[in-house]
Design a protein around this motif. Structure first.
Motif, mmCIF file in Angstrom:
data_model
loop_
_atom_site.group_PDB
_atom_site.id
_atom_site.type_symbol
_atom_site.label_atom_id
_atom_site.label_comp_id
_atom_site.label_asym_id
_atom_site.label_seq_id
_atom_site.Cartn_x
_atom_site.Cartn_y
_atom_site.Cartn_z
ATOM 1 N N TYR A 106 0.763 -1.166 -0.097
ATOM 2 C CA TYR A 106 -0.002 0.051 -0.087
ATOM 3 C C TYR A 106 0.873 1.019 -0.030
ATOM 4 N N LEU A 107 1.078 1.876 -1.241
ATOM 5 C CA LEU A 107 1.780 3.118 -1.180
ATOM 6 C C LEU A 107 0.825 4.177 -1.088
ATOM 7 N N GLY A 108 1.080 5.074 0.034
ATOM 8 C CA GLY A 108 0.111 6.078 0.281
ATOM 9 C C GLY A 108 0.842 7.398 0.275
ATOM 10 N N ALA A 109 0.412 8.270 -0.538
ATOM 11 C CA ALA A 109 1.014 9.748 -0.656
ATOM 12 C C ALA A 109 0.205 10.829 0.129
ATOM 13 N N GLU A 110 -1.024 10.442 0.582
ATOM 14 C CA GLU A 110 -1.978 11.398 0.976
ATOM 15 C C GLU A 110 -1.814 11.472 2.683
ATOM 16 N N ASP A 111 -1.812 9.964 3.495
ATOM 17 C CA ASP A 111 -2.112 10.135 4.779
ATOM 18 C C ASP A 111 -0.735 9.506 5.211
ATOM 19 N N ASP A 112 -0.417 10.224 6.483
ATOM 20 C CA ASP A 112 0.939 9.685 7.025
ATOM 21 C C ASP A 112 0.562 8.584 7.760
ATOM 22 N N ILE A 113 1.783 8.014 8.315
ATOM 23 C CA ILE A 113 1.765 6.529 8.964
ATOM 24 C C ILE A 113 0.864 6.394 10.441
ATOM 25 N N GLU A 114 0.826 7.577 10.859
ATOM 26 C CA GLU A 114 -0.038 7.571 12.114
ATOM 27 C C GLU A 114 -1.549 7.485 11.826
ATOM 28 N N GLU A 115 -2.025 8.029 10.739
ATOM 29 C CA GLU A 115 -3.318 7.994 10.172
ATOM 30 C C GLU A 115 -3.574 6.703 9.834
ATOM 31 N N LEU A 116 -2.720 6.129 8.973
ATOM 32 C CA LEU A 116 -2.980 4.614 8.487
ATOM 33 C C LEU A 116 -3.064 3.887 9.849
ATOM 34 N N HIS A 117 -2.192 4.090 10.804
ATOM 35 C CA HIS A 117 -2.178 3.207 12.000
ATOM 36 C C HIS A 117 -3.640 3.172 12.675
ATOM 37 N N ARG A 118 -4.133 4.445 12.811
ATOM 38 C CA ARG A 118 -5.476 4.553 13.437
ATOM 39 C C ARG A 118 -6.530 3.856 12.376
ATOM 40 N N ARG A 119 -6.480 3.794 11.315
ATOM 41 C CA ARG A 119 -7.443 3.133 10.143
ATOM 42 C C ARG A 119 -7.003 1.515 10.477
ATOM 43 N N LEU A 120 -6.012 1.159 10.429
ATOM 44 C CA LEU A 120 -5.788 -0.074 10.640
ATOM 45 C C LEU A 120 -5.996 -0.786 11.878
ATOM 46 N N VAL A 121 -6.164 -0.073 12.869
ATOM 47 C CA VAL A 121 -6.690 -0.422 14.218
ATOM 48 C C VAL A 121 -8.049 -0.782 14.047
ATOM 49 N N ASP A 122 -8.862 0.100 13.475
ATOM 50 C CA ASP A 122 -10.345 -0.013 13.138
ATOM 51 C C ASP A 122 -10.770 -1.218 12.290
ATOM 52 N N ILE A 123 -9.844 -1.264 11.247
ATOM 53 C CA ILE A 123 -10.259 -2.374 10.434
ATOM 54 C C ILE A 123 -9.944 -3.809 10.953
ATOM 55 N N ILE A 153 3.422 -1.085 3.978
ATOM 56 C CA ILE A 153 2.959 0.066 4.157
ATOM 57 C C ILE A 153 4.140 1.018 3.472
ATOM 58 N N VAL A 154 3.882 1.801 2.502
ATOM 59 C CA VAL A 154 4.760 2.853 2.015
ATOM 60 C C VAL A 154 4.363 4.209 2.256
ATOM 61 N N PRO A 155 4.513 4.916 3.329
ATOM 62 C CA PRO A 155 4.011 6.203 3.532
ATOM 63 C C PRO A 155 4.690 7.407 3.071
ATOM 64 N N LEU A 156 4.216 8.120 2.102
ATOM 65 C CA LEU A 156 5.087 9.080 1.308
ATOM 66 C C LEU A 156 4.414 10.271 1.507
ATOM 67 N N ALA A 157 3.353 10.637 2.337
ATOM 68 C CA ALA A 157 2.915 12.100 2.657
ATOM 69 C C ALA A 157 3.901 12.844 3.168
ATOM 70 N N GLY A 158 3.842 14.121 2.315
ATOM 71 C CA GLY A 158 4.869 14.973 2.450
ATOM 72 C C GLY A 158 6.271 14.967 1.867
ATOM 73 N N ARG A 159 6.369 13.839 0.868
ATOM 74 C CA ARG A 159 7.580 13.485 0.279
ATOM 75 C C ARG A 159 7.303 13.562 -1.176
ATOM 76 N N ASP A 160 8.201 13.601 -1.776
ATOM 77 C CA ASP A 160 8.255 13.492 -3.240
ATOM 78 C C ASP A 160 7.795 11.887 -3.774
ATOM 79 N N ALA A 161 6.481 12.007 -4.149
ATOM 80 C CA ALA A 161 6.005 10.541 -4.443
ATOM 81 C C ALA A 161 5.829 10.465 -6.021
ATOM 82 N N LEU A 162 6.369 11.086 -6.846
ATOM 83 C CA LEU A 162 6.322 11.115 -8.489
ATOM 84 C C LEU A 162 7.155 9.841 -8.717
#
Length: 356
Positions: free
Chosen positions: A73-90, A106-115
């Motif tokens: 899961y490569l995510g460029a919108e949500d940081d790892i903290e948000e993804l962690h919260r969602r994973l707990v609920d799931i 998980i590949v968290p790229l929020a705030g980084r160059d993700a091109l």
């Protein structure tokens, strides 16, 4: 030197026909790219993460069972903290331990160059970035069955309205699918035109034309464009090369996850129901202000008849108001209240006040 791959049709005569593979039957074909459009804040990232978990944990998604395997899961919108919260609920909803998700990277790229691809200098030709090469290396090593890329606007360095660039980007991703036997789900925001038309399209039509399947996650709105149920969504197949289009799956958001809703109401039916409930509540508020009580019992104060006869009914019929009243009682949005002295008391419908 470029070689031309040629397969003589007759040579296929004695070859076994391979069955078409699906990651999610009738929704996401295997070994290719599916585009998932969704308005900002609709929940497409959450829905995609739920599919990622279901894929690597032998679970269900949108009422269907996906193919099993590892996931990136490569995510460029949500940081790892948000993804962690969602994973707990799931995981809580699926009754599994987060610690068991060894097959999910998980590949968290929020705030980084993700091109992953950008136009070569002074040309219209896309070239892959070093990040794409790192992703392909990880795919080769980890051998996932499924990859989520969230979202197009963060990963694509070209112009979304450029037809040639759109086709090149999808072709680049399809090459990854074919070379490594992986299925890709690419998330994207629709344009304002795509939102207003209900198509969910974004930029050039080449995005739609280049993929084999396209899904659209949208909110439920009535014919006037007003949303009445903030916890309901509909997932629709807008393009499907290998099955029928127009398949709709109703989803309800509950305790941090989306669940497939019961029933097979169409999007137009759901929208009509939403409008009837909205107008019912609007007229109930108006009648209350005007000192005109309505009841759930048939008679001179029967709410569905009173509301259908009112000039503010917006075309909603008596039967539609009747169904809306039943739904609103079931949701706890309205209730019966006794008013007046004991000798002459009456019962009326009132809206339930919600706490802020």
């Amino acid at each position: 030197m470029v070689t031309l791959p040629v397969v003589n049709a007759a040579s296929l005569a004695h070859e076994a026909v391979k069955p078409r593979s699906w990651h999610v039957e009738d929704l996401i074909p295997g070994n290719t790219v599916t585009l998932l459009n969704g308005d900002g804040g609709t929940g497409k990232s959450l829905l995609a993460l739920q599919l990622a978990v279901a894929t690597c944990s032998d679970g269900y998604w949108a009422g269907r069972k996906p193919e099993q395997g590892r996931v990136i899961y490569l995510g460029a919108e949500d940081d790892i903290e948000e993804l962690h919260r969602r994973l707990v609920d799931i995981c809580a909803d699926a009754a599994i331990d987060l610690e068991s998700l060894h097959d999910l990277d998980i590949v968290p790229l929020a705030g980084r160059d993700a091109l992953l691809a950008v136009p070569a200098r002074k040309t219209n030709v896309l070239e892959q970035t070093p990040l794409f090469s790192r992703l392909e290396e990880r795919v080769s090593d980890f051998k996932p069955a499924f990859v989520v890329l969230d979202t197009l606007s963060d990963l694509f360095g070209g112009e979304e309205n450029q037809r040639a660039q759109a086709r090149q980007f999808i072709s680049l991703l399809r090459g990854l699918c074919l070379d490594h036997g992986v299925t890709i789900l690419l998330l994207a925001h629709p344009s304002l035109t795509g939102m207003s038309s209900g198509s969910g399209l974004s930029g050039s039509t080449a995005w739609n034309n280049s993929v084999r399947s396209r899904l659209y996650l949208e909110r439920i709105k009535d014919s006037d464009g007003k949303e009445t149920d903030t916890e309901m969504r509909v997932l629709t197949t807008k393009k499907a090369n290998y099955t029928k289009t127009g398949t709709e799956i109703r989803l309800n958001w509950h305790q941090g996850v989306f669940k497939a809703a019961q029933g097979k109401s169409s999007l137009s039916d759901i929208a009509a129901q939403a409008k009837a409930e909205r107008v019912f509540m609007s007229l109930l508020a108006a009648f209350t202000r005007e000192g005109r009580n309505v009841s759930e019992s048939t008679g001179h104060a029967y709410a569905p008849k009173k509301f259908a006869d009112d000039s503010r009914a917006e075309g909603v019929t008596r039967n539609e108001f009747k169904k809306a009243m039943s739904n609103l009682f079931a949701k706890g949005a309205i209730q019966m209240e006794t008013v007046g002295p004991a000798s002459r008391h009456t019962r009326r419908i009132v809206a339930v006040q919600t706490r802020e």
